[in-house]
Design a protein around this motif. Structure first.
Motif, PDB file in Angstrom:
ATOM      1  N   ASN A  17      35.119  34.950  54.109  1.00 53.05           N
ATOM      2  CA  ASN A  17      34.261  34.284  52.746  1.00 53.05           C
ATOM      3  C   ASN A  17      35.111  33.126  52.072  1.00 53.05           C
ATOM      4  OD1 ASN A  17      32.013  35.857  51.926  1.00 53.05           O
ATOM      5  ND2 ASN A  17      33.910  37.357  52.642  1.00 53.05           N
ATOM      6  N   LEU A  19      38.164  31.379  50.371  1.00 50.98           N
ATOM      7  CA  LEU A  19      39.146  30.243  50.413  1.00 50.98           C
ATOM      8  C   LEU A  19      39.280  29.788  52.396  1.00 50.98           C
ATOM      9  CD1 LEU A  19      41.151  30.605  47.498  1.00 50.98           C
ATOM     10  CD2 LEU A  19      40.749  28.465  48.661  1.00 50.98           C
ATOM     11  N   ASP A  38      38.828  38.718  59.562  1.00 42.56           N
ATOM     12  CA  ASP A  38      38.553  39.347  58.464  1.00 42.56           C
ATOM     13  C   ASP A  38      37.838  40.650  58.794  1.00 42.56           C
ATOM     14  OD1 ASP A  38      37.255  36.905  55.287  1.00 42.56           O
ATOM     15  OD2 ASP A  38      36.315  39.842  56.042  1.00 42.56           O
ATOM     16  N   ASN A  73      42.684  44.599  60.015  1.00 49.64           N
ATOM     17  CA  ASN A  73      42.825  45.118  58.793  1.00 49.64           C
ATOM     18  C   ASN A  73      43.582  44.549  58.839  1.00 49.64           C
ATOM     19  OD1 ASN A  73      43.333  46.388  56.342  1.00 49.64           O
ATOM     20  ND2 ASN A  73      42.087  48.018  56.811  1.00 49.64           N
ATOM     21  N   VAL A  74      44.580  43.818  57.777  1.00 52.63           N
ATOM     22  CA  VAL A  74      45.652  43.664  57.625  1.00 52.63           C
ATOM     23  C   VAL A  74      46.996  44.441  57.393  1.00 52.63           C
ATOM     24  CG1 VAL A  74      45.339  40.530  57.774  1.00 52.63           C
ATOM     25  CG2 VAL A  74      45.603  42.206  55.897  1.00 52.63           C
ATOM     26  N   ASN A 100      45.770  34.887  54.165  1.00 50.10           N
ATOM     27  CA  ASN A 100      45.010  34.153  52.724  1.00 50.10           C
ATOM     28  C   ASN A 100      44.172  35.540  52.729  1.00 50.10           C
ATOM     29  OD1 ASN A 100      42.814  32.768  51.107  1.00 50.10           O
ATOM     30  ND2 ASN A 100      41.609  33.910  52.865  1.00 50.10           N
ATOM     31  N   TYR A 165      48.296  42.787  41.009  1.00 51.10           N
ATOM     32  CA  TYR A 165      48.307  41.668  41.684  1.00 51.10           C
ATOM     33  C   TYR A 165      49.367  40.506  42.021  1.00 51.10           C
ATOM     34  CZ  TYR A 165      45.600  37.301  42.567  1.00 51.10           C
ATOM     35  OH  TYR A 165      45.267  36.647  44.107  1.00 51.10           O
ATOM     36  N   LYS A 169      51.633  38.729  44.736  1.00 51.74           N
ATOM     37  CA  LYS A 169      51.426  37.374  44.220  1.00 51.74           C
ATOM     38  C   LYS A 169      52.707  36.911  44.049  1.00 51.74           C
ATOM     39  CE  LYS A 169      47.149  36.388  45.724  1.00 51.74           C
ATOM     40  NZ  LYS A 169      47.098  36.002  47.169  1.00 51.74           N
ATOM     41  N   PRO A 195      45.831  28.647  44.933  1.00 50.67           N
ATOM     42  CA  PRO A 195      44.617  28.478  44.415  1.00 50.67           C
ATOM     43  C   PRO A 195      44.190  28.944  43.206  1.00 50.67           C
ATOM     44  CG  PRO A 195      44.624  30.496  46.081  1.00 50.67           C
ATOM     45  CD  PRO A 195      45.992  30.090  45.213  1.00 50.67           C
ATOM     46  N   ALA A 197      39.598  28.512  42.696  1.00 49.78           N
ATOM     47  CA  ALA A 197      38.481  28.152  42.985  1.00 49.78           C
ATOM     48  C   ALA A 197      37.520  29.631  42.625  1.00 49.78           C
ATOM     49  CB  ALA A 197      38.751  28.204  44.787  1.00 49.78           C
ATOM     50  N   THR A 199      35.313  31.887  44.269  1.00 49.85           N
ATOM     51  CA  THR A 199      34.895  32.091  45.011  1.00 49.85           C
ATOM     52  C   THR A 199      34.198  33.810  44.494  1.00 49.85           C
ATOM     53  OG1 THR A 199      37.098  33.616  45.162  1.00 49.85           O
ATOM     54  CG2 THR A 199      36.523  31.102  45.945  1.00 49.85           C
ATOM     55  N   ARG A 200      34.051  34.382  45.001  1.00 47.18           N
ATOM     56  CA  ARG A 200      33.150  35.869  45.021  1.00 47.18           C
ATOM     57  C   ARG A 200      34.579  36.775  44.203  1.00 47.18           C
ATOM     58  NH1 ARG A 200      33.333  40.348  50.180  1.00 47.18           N
ATOM     59  NH2 ARG A 200      35.437  40.441  50.416  1.00 47.18           N
ATOM     60  N   THR A 202      36.447  35.215  41.671  1.00 48.60           N
ATOM     61  CA  THR A 202      36.939  34.745  40.351  1.00 48.60           C
ATOM     62  C   THR A 202      35.208  34.048  39.686  1.00 48.60           C
ATOM     63  OG1 THR A 202      36.860  32.433  41.629  1.00 48.60           O
ATOM     64  CG2 THR A 202      38.713  32.950  41.161  1.00 48.60           C
TER      65      THR A 202
END
Ligand code: NAD
Length: 303
Positions: A17, A19, A38, A73-74, A100, A165, A169, A195, A197, A199-200, A202
């Motif tokens: 999804n 970015l 993903d 799953n990372v 990402n 978060y 980050k 970034p 942008a 996306t779902r 934001t």
């Protein structure tokens, strides 16, 4: 197109999804073989399906590119190891890793429970650590690697209601700082992108009028530059709506206080001078910063 990724293999996490998807499409369009990772969960990291990754793989193949899907799953070190094994079996190398994948569980510290704090740190920080660790020795042996961390203005500058978060980050920036030094000998360059942008992630936190102007496609060129052959290292680029800035940690000019005067009151009295940013500087590494402090102390003691 002078920036190309022919014969390069890239892993993009969370590429089903937003970015990550556009980064993966961009890499594939410039010749890279891409692993579309993903786990297909919701914005808060719950659930999961292979659909999102498979759709992006189909999109890349339809455009004549090469891609495979991976549902790791990372946050699961074994699944990440298997993802890199799958990549090596399929393509034989890993040149680019874009960390990402991300989730949100926004709450103020007084309202958040520790499971929600931990889940966000696990995906953003530990996910980046597991994926980078899994490719690191491959990149060292190849004497080539490009790793991108995905940071955020929230971590770099702070944001109300996002302590989990923001902590994660900023942590990936610390991870980048150390790895860019450790990777230098083997031409592994490590950078970060912050970034902005639509996306779902934001779509309900930024105003509608702003969302229309900030497309993931305006961020991807910066991500691609930061994982390209001539990329810098240890660089943070903020990118949104076609606007780019470089972000750096700076130190103010050193201020010496003699042992005779040194007290909390002396700090209070000198605070404006210590926090005067007019002669701020950046350092290549922690040793350079510590050395600058000590040199100033020796110089002032001798004066
Ligand atoms: P998105 O929700 O559209 O995409 C994130 C993807 O990551 C999803 O497809 C999700 O399934 C995947 N993912 C989540 N947890 C995963 C896990 N454990 N393993 C594998 N995949 C996982 O969000 P986005 O806006 O495209 O965000 C991408 C990255 O950019 C995130 O790290 C995010 O924090 C960061 N970011 C985005 C913005 C923005 O404005 N969109 C701002 C700052 C930072």
């Amino acid at each position: 197109m002078t920036i190309r990724f022919d014969n390069r293999v890239a892993i993009v996490t969370g590429a089903g999804n937003g970015l990550g998807r556009v980064h993966a499409l961009g890499l594939a369009a410039r010749g890279a073989k891409v692993v579309i990772n993903d786990f297909g969960g919701a914005r808060d990291g719950k659930g999961g399906s292979s659909e999102a990754a498979l759709k992006v793989v189909e999109e890349i193949r339809a455009a004549g590119g090469t891609a495979i899907a991976n549902g790791a799953n990372v946050t699961d070190v074994e699944q990440v190891r298997a993802m890199v094994e799958q990549t090596m079996a399929e393509f034989g190398r890993v040149d680019v890793l874009i960390n990402n994948a991300g989730i949100l569980r926004d709450k103020t510290l007084s309202k958040i429970d520790m499971a929600d704090f931990q889940a966000v740190v696990d995906v953003h920080l530990m996910g980046s650590v597991y994926c980078t660790k899994a490719v690191w020795d491959i990149m060292r042996e190849q004497n080539y690697g490009r790793v991108l961390m995905t940071s955020s203005a929230s971590g770099l500058f702070g944001n109300f209601g996002q302590s989990n978060y923001a902590a994660a980050k900023m942590a990936v920036v610390g991870f980048m700082n150390a790895l860019s030094l450790e990777g230098k000998k083997n031409d592994i360059r490590v950078n970060a992108i912050a970034p902005v942008a639509a996306t779902r992630m934001t779509n309900d936190v930024l105003p509608e009028a702003m969302l229309e102007r900030i497309k993931p496609e305006q961020v991807t060129p910066a991500a691609l530059f930061l994982v390209s052959e001539n990329a810098p290292t240890k660089t943070i680029l903020s990118a949104g709506g076609g606007v780019f800035t470089a972000t750096q940690l700076m130190d103010t000019a050193p201020v010496y206080i003699s042992d005779k005067e040194l007290s909390p009151e002396a700090l209070e009295a000198n605070f404006a001078k210590i926090a005067d940013w007019s002669n701020a500087r950046a350092y290549a590494d922690s040793n350079a910063q510590v050395q600058a402090l000590i040199e100033e102390a020796i110089k002032c003691m001798q004066a």
